[in-house]
Design an enzyme around this catalytic site. Structure first.
Site, PDB file in Angstrom:
ATOM      1  N   ASP A  25       0.960   1.849  -2.687  1.00 42.72           N
ATOM      2  CA  ASP A  25       2.161   1.919  -1.834  1.00 42.72           C
ATOM      3  C   ASP A  25       3.390   1.867  -2.737  1.00 42.72           C
ATOM      4  O   ASP A  25       3.558   0.927  -3.522  1.00 42.72           O
ATOM      5  CB  ASP A  25       2.160   0.743  -0.848  1.00 42.72           C
ATOM      6  N   MET A  26       4.218   2.903  -2.634  1.00 43.63           N
ATOM      7  CA  MET A  26       5.406   2.980  -3.487  1.00 43.63           C
ATOM      8  C   MET A  26       6.400   1.876  -3.096  1.00 43.63           C
ATOM      9  O   MET A  26       6.507   1.511  -1.923  1.00 43.63           O
ATOM     10  CB  MET A  26       6.083   4.346  -3.338  1.00 43.63           C
ATOM     11  N   ASP A  86       4.393   7.592   1.381  1.00 47.22           N
ATOM     12  CA  ASP A  86       4.399   6.726   0.186  1.00 47.22           C
ATOM     13  C   ASP A  86       3.164   5.851   0.031  1.00 47.22           C
ATOM     14  O   ASP A  86       3.156   4.956  -0.803  1.00 47.22           O
ATOM     15  CB  ASP A  86       5.686   5.892   0.137  1.00 47.22           C
ATOM     16  N   GLU A  87       2.123   6.093   0.824  1.00 52.71           N
ATOM     17  CA  GLU A  87       0.935   5.252   0.626  1.00 52.71           C
ATOM     18  C   GLU A  87      -0.359   6.018   0.860  1.00 52.71           C
ATOM     19  O   GLU A  87      -0.391   6.986   1.622  1.00 52.71           O
ATOM     20  CB  GLU A  87       0.970   3.994   1.503  1.00 52.71           C
TER      21      GLU A  87
END
Ligand code: TTP
Ligand code: MG
Length: 392
Positions: free
Chosen positions: A10-11, A104-105
């Site tokens: 996850d960013m 983002d994940e």
């Protein structure tokens, strides 16, 4: 058999971090990305802005009050989508089993990778380093025996985190965490559980069976009880990305007879069309490969605007390409490949004749599936029984 290892990536403060990356004057500053109108909400805030209490979904007017020195930016979705694609591409350097959850994940199944990396931790470190080097962004990574634990692991020590939950430590890891960490426990269920005396996951672990949860959690009871023990069997649902579908053959006796060669294109078109239909794909490009007896090899490709999956069109495209080759020499190998796919959408054709044809194709496919290729043979398949080939 090796153990299953699941990674969740996850960013960190995704949209805000991309802004800080692209506009260096924003680095180490409280950056808030969101709708900037009076009714706008915060999409995300940099970790610097989170110290002021700003968080996702907060009204932007409130964020301005919490953080007057904040730098407010509109989202640049095109850029975030591009970065997301780049990160997903990086994942495929490690495993084909990638399940993206949002921009983002993603979950990655990294089981069996211990041949390349001595510990799961090293794989996590390698991915984090590559994301930083290639995309200039930080990610948090959780690695665990299953999805549920991996997702919690990536979140617990954010940002720039890397946490591995080893086998045997699942229950211990979950014990002190609050019950709302359990998937399926929403606000209402959480209230009921608290009312019944459950506040940590450890409180649920102590129960002898899921039966005690039935009055509160109903049909979810068994699943919630299993999660509390750290048990989650769900697989990583990766997308099967096929790049091309092709068929090629090397002949033990070189082909010289034009009608035999023509028949081969029919045969390849038949095989490739069948595989496309099995995968529910249509293709935009058709490539042929021709190798002569002296090993000189020619490939030719055509791209069509409307994607195709039927053997007549594939045959037509292949022979059109083949007829462009002026060389006349004995042929050692022929091949036909379809690429640039679309997912097939079954549509009723406007023309009854086409509907009949697609029904015929479907019927032939199912007969072949049931009884083998022998049962339904088209003329060209019978002809080619005389051709000897070595490889498929
Ligand atoms: P998240 O991963 O939830 O948040 P994040 O990456 O900004 O921060 P972190 O993971 O470090 O806690 O969401 C990813 C992106 O999705 C986020 O950058 C912006 C967008 N988003 C919204 O637009 N609205 C929301 O309510 C949330 C939660 C996220
Ligand atoms: Mg994130």
């Amino acid at each position: 058999m090796s153990r299953r290892w699941i990674m969740h990536v996850d960013m960190d403060a995704f949209y805000a971090s991309v802004e800080q990356r692209d506009f260096p004057k924003l680095q180490h500053k409280p950056v808030i990305v969101g709708g900037l109108s009076l009714r706008g909400v915060v999409a995300t805030a940099s970790y610097e802005a989170r110290k002021y209490g700003v968080h996702s979904a907060m009204p932007i007017t409130q964020a301005r009050l919490c953080c007057p020195e904040g730098i407010f930016r509109r989202p640049r979705m095109d850029v975030y989508r591009e970065v997301s694609a780049q990160i997903n591409q990086i994942f495929t350097h490690y495993t084909p089993f990638v399940e993206p959850l949002s921009l983002d994940e993603a979950f990655l199944d990294i089981s069996g990778m211990e041949k390349l990396y001595s510990r799961p931790y090293d794989i996590g470190m390698a991915i984090k380093k590559e994301i930083l080097a290639e995309a200039g962004l930080k990610a948090s990574v959780g690695i665990a025996p299953n999805k549920f634990l991996a997702k919690i692991a990536s979140d617990l020590q954010k940002p720039d985190a890397l946490l591995v939950i080893p086998y045997g430590k699942e229950k211990e890891f979950l014990r002190s965490l609050p019950i709302q960490r359990l998937w399926g426990v929403g606000q209402k269920m959480e209230e009921k559980l608290r009312h019944a005396g459950f506040s940590s996951i450890g409180d649920i672990q102590k129960l002898a069976s899921f039966q005690a949860l039935l009055p509160i959690c109903g049909s979810q009871a068994e699943k919630i009880y299993a999660l509390a023990q750290g048990i989650d069997e769900r697989p990583v649902e990766f997308e099967r990305k096929i790049q091309s579908v092709g068929n090629e053959e090397t002949y033990t006796e070189d082909l010289t007879d034009p009608s035999m060669i023509d028949n081969e294109w029919r045969y390849f078109a038949h095989r490739v069309a069948k595989r496309l239909r099995q995968q529910q794909l249509t293709c935009h490009t058709v490539t042929i490969k021709v190798r002569f007896s002296d090993f000189h090899t020619i490939t030719k490709q055509i791209t069509v605007q409307n994607a195709v999956d039927d053997e007549d069109t594939l045959y037509l495209l292949a022979t059109t390409l083949y007829n462009k080759i002026k060389t006349v020499r004995p042929i050692r190998l022929l091949g036909l490949t379809a690429g640039h796919f679309d997912t097939r959408v079954y549509q009723d054709s406007l023309f009854a004749q086409d509907v009949d044809k697609s029904n015929l194709i479907k019927a032939m496919d199912s007969l072949e599936e049931k009884f083998g290729e022998e049962v339904v043979k088209k003329g060209f398949l019978l002809i080619r029984e005389n051709i000897k080939s070595t490889k498929r």
